[in-house]
Write a protein that holds these residues in place. Structure first.
Motif, short mmCIF file in Angstrom:
data_model
loop_
_atom_site.label_atom_id
_atom_site.label_comp_id
_atom_site.label_asym_id
_atom_site.label_seq_id
_atom_site.Cartn_x
_atom_site.Cartn_y
_atom_site.Cartn_z
N ARG A 229 41.24 65.09 61.91
CA ARG A 229 40.65 64.76 60.62
C ARG A 229 41.72 64.41 59.60
O ARG A 229 41.58 63.49 58.80
CB ARG A 229 39.82 65.95 60.13
CG ARG A 229 38.87 65.58 58.99
CD ARG A 229 38.10 66.80 58.51
NE ARG A 229 36.87 66.45 57.83
CZ ARG A 229 36.78 66.15 56.53
NH1 ARG A 229 37.87 66.15 55.79
NH2 ARG A 229 35.61 65.85 55.99
N TRP B 47 42.19 60.95 57.70
CA TRP B 47 42.23 60.97 56.23
C TRP B 47 43.48 60.24 55.72
O TRP B 47 43.43 59.47 54.75
CB TRP B 47 42.17 62.41 55.75
CG TRP B 47 42.28 62.61 54.25
CD1 TRP B 47 43.23 63.32 53.58
CD2 TRP B 47 41.37 62.10 53.24
NE1 TRP B 47 43.00 63.30 52.23
CE2 TRP B 47 41.87 62.55 51.99
CE3 TRP B 47 40.21 61.33 53.28
CZ2 TRP B 47 41.24 62.25 50.77
CZ3 TRP B 47 39.60 61.03 52.06
CH2 TRP B 47 40.10 61.47 50.84
N THR C 146 36.38 59.26 48.60
CA THR C 146 35.94 60.45 49.32
C THR C 146 34.61 60.23 50.03
O THR C 146 34.44 60.58 51.20
CB THR C 146 35.79 61.63 48.34
OG1 THR C 146 36.97 61.69 47.54
CG2 THR C 146 35.61 62.92 49.10
N ALA C 147 33.69 59.62 49.29
CA ALA C 147 32.36 59.40 49.87
C ALA C 147 32.45 58.53 51.11
O ALA C 147 31.79 58.79 52.13
CB ALA C 147 31.45 58.74 48.83
N GLU D 139 33.78 60.54 53.97
CA GLU D 139 32.77 61.48 54.47
C GLU D 139 31.75 60.74 55.35
O GLU D 139 31.35 61.22 56.41
CB GLU D 139 32.05 62.17 53.31
CG GLU D 139 32.90 63.24 52.62
CD GLU D 139 33.43 64.29 53.61
OE1 GLU D 139 32.73 64.58 54.61
OE2 GLU D 139 34.56 64.78 53.40
N TRP E 258 33.44 59.92 58.61
CA TRP E 258 33.66 61.09 59.46
C TRP E 258 32.35 61.59 60.05
O TRP E 258 32.24 61.91 61.24
CB TRP E 258 34.38 62.19 58.68
CG TRP E 258 34.91 63.26 59.58
CD1 TRP E 258 34.42 64.51 59.73
CD2 TRP E 258 36.00 63.13 60.50
NE1 TRP E 258 35.14 65.20 60.67
CE2 TRP E 258 36.11 64.36 61.18
CE3 TRP E 258 36.88 62.10 60.82
CZ2 TRP E 258 37.08 64.60 62.16
CZ3 TRP E 258 37.84 62.34 61.80
CH2 TRP E 258 37.92 63.57 62.46
N SER E 259 31.32 61.63 59.22
CA SER E 259 30.01 62.04 59.72
C SER E 259 29.50 61.09 60.79
O SER E 259 28.85 61.49 61.76
CB SER E 259 28.99 62.08 58.59
OG SER E 259 29.49 62.85 57.51
N ARG F 64 23.10 62.70 50.77
CA ARG F 64 24.35 63.29 50.31
C ARG F 64 24.48 62.94 48.85
O ARG F 64 23.50 62.94 48.11
CB ARG F 64 25.55 62.73 51.09
CG ARG F 64 25.54 63.15 52.53
CD ARG F 64 26.48 62.30 53.37
NE ARG F 64 26.33 62.65 54.75
CZ ARG F 64 27.23 63.38 55.41
NH1 ARG F 64 28.33 63.80 54.81
NH2 ARG F 64 27.03 63.71 56.67
#
Lengths: 190, 190, 190, 190
Positions: free
Chosen positions: A81, A85, A177-178, A181, A184-185, B143
């Motif tokens: 991760r 990132w 960030t969004a 996320e 990653w999800s 989210r």
DNA sequence: TATGAATGAGCGTTCATTCAT
DNA sequence: AATGAATGAACGCTCATTCAT
């Protein structure tokens, strides 16, 4: 040698080309590029055999610049991760710092004039990132997705994120960030 | 010019344009398009004021076609996931059934010649899908993502999925599902 | 048809080309030719695929014009000497009447850009003259010279004669006769 | 520019020019000539003011070379026919020994870039041959032909002969003799 | 003097658009 | 309205010549 071919001039032409292509897209002319580089029209052709050659070399140069940015400080030993990132941020930082280059790269990627060979060569050197994905896949951490599919997803989400960052600079951090996320999800799990 | 005689001819030109642009990209000429449409070169200009006008109208037409495909049979009352699944599949089905149109639309979307106004107009009519996203956001099911960001993510993941479906038709079903899972994971939650 | 392609315009371009090539030789430009033909630069390319095509078609046209001139009234049944005399005069008359065409033809004949195929095609139709030479050879009237050699001698002496006729028009008649006598003496006998 | 340092380099450029012009005709570039001469592009212009100057000097040089070849061992006191035979052979020997020079000379002779002054100067030095013709004319041995006409006839027949010698080297001897016989018959008599 | 990169006018050709038919 | 020849600005590229080294 009389006047050696100058790396500086070559870069000026490439840089001008990136700017003009970012701005004008398919209608970028060699005359305009030369003018922007403050170089005679003919000079362009002492550095590049023809327009297609310029386009392909520019593509390669941009890919290399992006790769350097993404791999600089790449934490080879960190968690998956964390590496993702890092790559994500490096990409966004590069794109924010080099908006014309980013736009030009996006356009060239879609151009009929960039050869398959250039595309292949351009993707060399992104090996460490591919390796990370391979590893993750081996560990069963990538759901069931084929590795190239995951790479493409990362790419397209990063591009999308970048579009929003460019459009709403005030909320750059939030989108950064969004987007991560979401990425990653999308791929992690299993 | 405002009221062309034959709707059939106008469609022939638009359809030919989609084909030629899909195939040749930036180097599609009006002569080639006219020829493909079995129409004289000059005739093209009684239906479209100029090449840019043709490009923008084609963009709009393609967007409308895609919208119709996606909204046909749209289950207004189904669950959020089911509606997303419907939209997802409708998009892929359309793209598979109309590869030239899809490719042309992708190229036009990136062209500097499609105006901002056309882009805006082209996105009208996707309202029901936006509405679903709005609703989901209101319910806290998205989210924290802004609605347009989610729309863009859907779009880019669907495009990426479509690339793989086109490239590996034998595994179309797998990518279709995997892509949707990625998308749903990316945005759902909360 | 809207505006049919006009034979007149095609001829104007060919004629202008002959004039400009006669005058400027290798540095004749398509722009100059178009201007001289009172036609837009682009128009030249609706009649000829490219400059080489124009050059080759012009060569053929000039050859055909010369052939027509030489074969018009050709006395098939006259004596060998009379037939030679007819051809000789017809050539000189054509050259005197069409100085630009003659000069252009001379230059094209030496140009790298006229293909072997054009040269071959251009020499078709001079058959009756070749036939006369063959016949003469069969009768042993050509000394021992190979037929093509005799043809080439005739050509080069006629060209030389023509140079003098052009240079000293007042003595045209004298050179015309002297040239023919030289030619006839050179080849006849046996 | 007026006094170049190296005669060797000047000759290398002229020789390279002959080769390239023989081979490429009108499309011979200064860059190509310089390369062939193993000299920098700019150097060419310290030896010759411009391309036309190079062309004219080359023409003169080739003419001088040919003259030297023809006048070497010229039998001033032999019979007219013997002197003609000598000149004839000397020309053919030179042309056979220097095919590129011969071809370049032929092309330059027809070029619009060789000036009248160069042509005149180039024909100086062929005086002994002219003198022989004058003498023959005075003696009434030249039929009725004007002297320059006889010179031109000799030239054009020798060229024609040379074309056949080059094309059919196996029969060089035959054409050499046949050509001379044709020439001698054409002009002698009275 | 020799070098070869730099220059820019000019080339052949294309193509969106106009217009005579 | 439909046609396609006509137009000419603009393109990518070449090359004789200049000039910094």
């Amino acid at each position: 040698m009389a006047r050696p071919k100058s790396e500086h001039k070559r870069n000026a032409i490439l840089s001008a080309a990136a700017g003009v292509i970012a701005e004008q897209g398919g209608s970028a002319t060699t005359a305009r590029i030369a003018k922007e580089a403050r170089v005679a029209e003919g000079t362009l052709f002492t550095y590049f055999a023809n327009k297609d050659d310029l386009l392909n070399q520019l593509y390669l140069e941009l890919k290399a610049g992006l790769r350097n940015a993404m791999l600089h400080g790449y934490p080879l030993d960190a968690s998956l991760r964390e590496r993702a990132w890092h790559a994500w941020n490096a990409y966004l930082d590069w794109a924010i710092a080099h908006p014309a280059e980013r736009r030009a790269l996006a356009r060239l990627t879609l151009s009929e004039r960039v050869t398959e060979a250039s595309r292949k060569a351009g993707n060399d050197g992104f090996a460490p990132i591919s390796a990370a994905l391979q590893e993750a896949a081996a560990l069963g951490k990538l759901r069931d997705h084929p590795v190239p599919f995951v790479g493409a997803i990362m790419n397209s989400l990063a591009e999308t994120t970048m579009d929003f960052v460019a459009h709403y600079p005030a909320e750059a951090g939030r989108y950064r960030t969004a987007g991560f996320e979401a990425f990653w999800s999308a791929i992690a799990g299993g």
